[in-house]
Write an enzyme that holds these catalytic residues in place. Sequence first.
Site, mmCIF file in Angstrom:
data_model
loop_
_atom_site.group_PDB
_atom_site.id
_atom_site.type_symbol
_atom_site.label_atom_id
_atom_site.label_comp_id
_atom_site.label_asym_id
_atom_site.label_seq_id
_atom_site.Cartn_x
_atom_site.Cartn_y
_atom_site.Cartn_z
ATOM 1 C CB ALA A 37 31.111 -12.962 48.061
ATOM 2 C CB CYS A 129 28.343 -2.484 46.547
ATOM 3 S SG CYS A 129 29.011 -3.579 47.815
ATOM 4 N N GLY A 153 26.373 -15.183 45.262
ATOM 5 C CA GLY A 153 24.993 -15.643 45.240
ATOM 6 C C GLY A 153 24.090 -14.812 44.366
ATOM 7 C CB CYS A 226 22.978 -3.725 52.798
ATOM 8 S SG CYS A 226 24.439 -2.923 52.079
#
Length: 387
Positions: A37, A129, A153, A226
């Site tokens: 991702a 999420c 990550g 975000c």
Amino acid sequence: MNPEEIRRRIAALVPADVLAAHVRRGRAAADGRVVVAMSGGVDSSVAAALACAAGCEVVGVSMRLAPDGGEAQGGCCSLEDFEDARRVADVLGFPHYVIDFRDAFRSSVVEPFVAAYLAGRTPNPCALCNRELKFDALWNFAETLGALALATGHYAGIRETEAGVPELRMAADPDKDQSYFLFELASEALSRTLFPLGALRKGDVREIAGRLLLPVAEKPESQDICFVGKEGYGALVERLAASDQVRSGVVVDEAGAVIGSHAGVHKFTIGQRRGLPGGSLEPRYVTEIDAGTGVVHCGPRAGLERKSVAVSRVTRQNTEDGGEDLQVRVRHRHPLVPCRIAGVDESGRLRIDFERPIIGVAPGQAAVWYRGDTVVGGGWIEGTFDG
């Protein structure tokens, strides 16, 4: 850049045994296909590089999540981020794709975020999420590509027990640890997940990116939610909510006296100090939000102290928790506090008692408990049993 060159450049910082422990594990053995991702940032880019160095066949995938117009507001997954991810993929020599998850993101993350604030709660969109998109919808897409594992990550670790059951662990870098946001990942999801950065510190990640000449090596990281962007969460809630959903009301002090009015409970969170009306010699904080009546309660810092928490929708990473030697975190970066699992009430809510009173307990946030560096379980805060 071929895998051997990548390994050579990072070998001093990431020895082969570390790669084996964090990348070449379980189903994601060497030569297996791994979907990474990629957000376009340095963390996911280095995670992809480590997967390449471990001998995995890497496919990079970026998720388009931002609602229409989100990119222009400085929100997530901008075209620039996608371009950065593609440039990293080009340097490291693997394919890169962008998939459109906007509808799923809106229904699974943004709408619950708005609803929570309207209900006087403090939402945790990152955990949602992770559960709904990154480790569910994205994994489903990865399977169509023939992937054996999904790498991200995140700063977290995974360790197998003697029985071969994967457990979620804290990252080596305590300042970057994200295990709190990942508590809902069950064993099945963990068995197909890789966290290549689990043993690294942020400085190491930056140095690896520099050694590999990745175009994102100096890219700053985002610190905000975000999808909120520059408008702020209050304006976002008002823009997306129906006008009759916004509950205005009054602010009262610890004695119940009205000290001001407000335009919506969504503008407040537990522990908030700024923006409260009236003056006092001692600082006031939001201590309770009643969305039904529109009343926001405030008082001195002592009014924030809680001795217990009521938790629902519990996920157990380790069913043999025993309720002993546990520590709990009630917000990201909140200090771990010794605790005891005291049982379940008549409503099915788990009760957790703290060794000492703590502040910052807010409905809508997660309570995650640990034994040592291992996540034992977690759930969603509904309230407290205090008073």
